[in-house]
Design a protein around this motif. Structure first.
Motif, mmCIF file in Angstrom:
data_model
loop_
_atom_site.group_PDB
_atom_site.id
_atom_site.type_symbol
_atom_site.label_atom_id
_atom_site.label_comp_id
_atom_site.label_asym_id
_atom_site.label_seq_id
_atom_site.Cartn_x
_atom_site.Cartn_y
_atom_site.Cartn_z
ATOM 1 N N LYS A 161 0.825 -1.203 0.000
ATOM 2 C CA LYS A 161 0.000 0.000 0.000
ATOM 3 C C LYS A 161 0.861 1.255 0.000
ATOM 4 O O LYS A 161 0.595 2.215 -0.727
ATOM 5 N N ALA A 162 1.916 1.253 0.813
ATOM 6 C CA ALA A 162 2.805 2.421 0.870
ATOM 7 C C ALA A 162 3.450 2.667 -0.489
ATOM 8 O O ALA A 162 3.547 3.814 -0.944
ATOM 9 N N GLU A 163 3.891 1.592 -1.152
ATOM 10 C CA GLU A 163 4.534 1.759 -2.456
ATOM 11 C C GLU A 163 3.544 2.283 -3.484
ATOM 12 O O GLU A 163 3.875 3.151 -4.299
ATOM 13 N N GLU A 164 2.303 1.778 -3.464
ATOM 14 C CA GLU A 164 1.286 2.241 -4.410
ATOM 15 C C GLU A 164 0.978 3.724 -4.219
ATOM 16 O O GLU A 164 0.850 4.483 -5.180
ATOM 17 N N VAL A 165 0.878 4.139 -2.964
ATOM 18 C CA VAL A 165 0.520 5.526 -2.658
ATOM 19 C C VAL A 165 1.653 6.494 -3.003
ATOM 20 O O VAL A 165 1.420 7.587 -3.518
ATOM 21 N N LEU A 166 2.882 6.081 -2.765
ATOM 22 C CA LEU A 166 4.020 7.012 -2.834
ATOM 23 C C LEU A 166 4.796 6.976 -4.140
ATOM 24 O O LEU A 166 5.505 7.941 -4.462
ATOM 25 N N SER A 167 4.697 5.900 -4.904
ATOM 26 C CA SER A 167 5.614 5.705 -6.033
ATOM 27 C C SER A 167 5.451 6.732 -7.148
ATOM 28 O O SER A 167 6.372 6.933 -7.940
ATOM 29 N N GLU A 168 4.294 7.395 -7.244
ATOM 30 C CA GLU A 168 4.121 8.420 -8.288
ATOM 31 C C GLU A 168 4.950 9.668 -8.010
ATOM 32 O O GLU A 168 5.369 10.363 -8.929
ATOM 33 N N LYS A 169 5.192 9.960 -6.748
ATOM 34 C CA LYS A 169 5.903 11.194 -6.382
ATOM 35 C C LYS A 169 7.310 10.942 -5.829
ATOM 36 O O LYS A 169 8.126 11.864 -5.789
ATOM 37 N N TYR A 170 7.567 9.716 -5.398
ATOM 38 C CA TYR A 170 8.842 9.440 -4.746
ATOM 39 C C TYR A 170 9.434 8.119 -5.252
ATOM 40 O O TYR A 170 8.725 7.263 -5.774
ATOM 41 N N THR A 171 10.746 7.983 -5.069
ATOM 42 C CA THR A 171 11.392 6.692 -5.266
ATOM 43 C C THR A 171 11.257 5.922 -3.961
ATOM 44 O O THR A 171 11.712 6.396 -2.909
ATOM 45 N N VAL A 172 10.611 4.765 -4.025
ATOM 46 C CA VAL A 172 10.273 4.038 -2.797
ATOM 47 C C VAL A 172 11.002 2.690 -2.754
ATOM 48 O O VAL A 172 10.993 1.937 -3.728
ATOM 49 N N TYR A 173 11.627 2.426 -1.607
ATOM 50 C CA TYR A 173 12.227 1.116 -1.345
ATOM 51 C C TYR A 173 11.519 0.523 -0.134
ATOM 52 O O TYR A 173 11.350 1.209 0.894
ATOM 53 N N THR A 174 11.058 -0.722 -0.249
ATOM 54 C CA THR A 174 10.348 -1.362 0.862
ATOM 55 C C THR A 174 11.181 -2.498 1.443
ATOM 56 O O THR A 174 11.897 -3.210 0.717
ATOM 57 N N PHE A 175 11.058 -2.671 2.758
ATOM 58 C CA PHE A 175 11.849 -3.689 3.472
ATOM 59 C C PHE A 175 10.950 -4.355 4.506
ATOM 60 O O PHE A 175 10.206 -3.676 5.235
ATOM 61 N N SER A 176 11.059 -5.647 4.592
ATOM 62 C CA SER A 176 10.252 -6.388 5.559
ATOM 63 C C SER A 176 10.909 -6.466 6.927
ATOM 64 O O SER A 176 10.324 -6.987 7.880
ATOM 65 N N SER A 177 12.148 -5.960 7.037
ATOM 66 C CA SER A 177 12.840 -5.949 8.334
ATOM 67 C C SER A 177 13.873 -4.829 8.352
ATOM 68 O O SER A 177 14.335 -4.369 7.297
#
Length: 345
Positions: free
Chosen positions: A16-32
């Motif tokens: 959800k965070a990546e979907e919301v933010l990826s249009e305006k920001y470069t997003v990297y997600t981490f599970s830990s």
């Protein structure tokens, strides 16, 4: 494009965070947090979204890791949490988190909170750049004013050509040697050494009030004339005090005042204008005493020929503990070769 790290052990939240933010920001997600640690050495994010309740490494532990490393300590961190108790918030803010976002988070809240904090960082950076610019501009102005005033004095005194330029270089040599060798570092570690050295240019500003007849007399001064000449130290203090009163400038001019008013004091208390003794003499005055006397010794004057560098060094060595601070004399002897290089320029 700004870069955001999102750290959460819940994959639904990360998606959800990546979907919301990826249009305006470069997003990297981490599970830990440990996975974030592996990448943060290579990519520095502009903001971190950090879950509090995670296995292995929790949010508070991860935040402490970031704050303990100067490379990452200024990165704004927002906690993602389902805990809304005041104890958690107090602890988070005390450790340096900038905000909390409750889970499950809405798109609008997430975007607005991130926008606010990234804009704050931009404003802070812009203001810091402006402050550095103004500080550099003020420093250039101070150096320019000091040079103009010093040149006014030197142009009147026909007998001490380039004395101010040389003594300023000697002062720099001594200051940086003091720092390197641990001499009076408790005092000078707080100094802006370049600014202090520049302020030394005003050490003879009091000569403005001395008559040209005395200042440029082609021979030895009478006792009465010498008494008049000695007033340039206290007059220099008075002149700089009047500038301080008008401008409110403290650091640069206070340093210049110490140089002007105390460079003819002697370690044994027989100097002027106040007969100060030992460490009661401001450190600027004790430093300038060596630079000033050395330059006078190796320069031609109307009443004497120039001494050799070796003879000047001998005189200063033998005056340790009487005219000069012994610690500074030892330092001078260690860097005397740098002094002769200035003379030979």
């Amino acid at each position: 494009m700004k870069t955001i790290f999102a750290v959460d052990d819940n994959h639904v939240n990360l998606i959800k965070a990546e979907e919301v933010l990826s249009e305006k920001y470069t997003v990297y997600t981490f599970s830990s947090a440990s996975l974030m640690y592996e990448l943060i050495d290579k990519i520095t994010p502009d903001l971190i979204l950090l879950d509090i309740l995670m296995p292995e490494i929790g949010g508070f532990e991860a935040l402490q890791f970031l704050k303990d490393d100067k490379r990452y300590s200024n990165i704004p961190v927002i906690f993602l949490t389902s805990k809304n108790d005041s104890e958690t918030e107090v602890r988070g803010f005390e450790m340096g988190v900038v905000d909390f976002i409750s889970k499950p988070f809405s798109e609008a809240v997430l975007l607005n909170r991130i926008k606010v904090h990234l804009n704050v960082e931009d404003v802070i950076q812009e203001r810091n750049m402006m402050l550095r610019y103004r500080t550099e501009k003020l420093s250039r102005l101070q150096n320019s004013v000091a040079s103009v005033l010093a040149n006014m004095v030197e142009n009147r005194d026909k007998l001490t050509g380039h004395h101010i330029e040389r003594t300023t270089k000697y002062i720099k040599i001594l200051l940086y040697s003091m720092l390197e060798n641990g001499v009076y570092t408790d005092e000078i570690c707080e100094w802006n050494l370049e600014l202090v050295a520049s302020s030394a240019r005003l050490h003879d500003i009091g000569k403005i009030v001395i008559s040209d007849i005395i200042l440029n007399k082609p021979g030895k001064l009478t006792p009465e004339e010498y008494d008049q000449m000695k007033t340039h130290a206290s007059e220099g203090e008075n002149i700089i005090d009047s500038i301080i009163a008008d401008s409110g400038d403290g650091y640069f001019l206070q340093s210049a005042k110490f140089f002007a008013g105390s460079h003819h004091e002697r370690w044994d208390g027989t100097g002027y204008p106040r007969a100060l003794k030992g460490t009661d003499i401001p450190l600027q005055g004790r430093i300038m005493a060596i630079a000033d006397v050395y330059d006078a010794l190796v320069s031609v004057r109307s009443y004497k020929e120039a001494f050799s560098h070796e003879e000047a060094v001998r005189i200063i060595r033998e005056s340790s503990g009487t005219h000069f601070d012994p610690k500074l004399v030892k330092l001078f002897l260690d860097c005397e070769n740098e002094f002769i290089e200035v003379v030979m320029e």
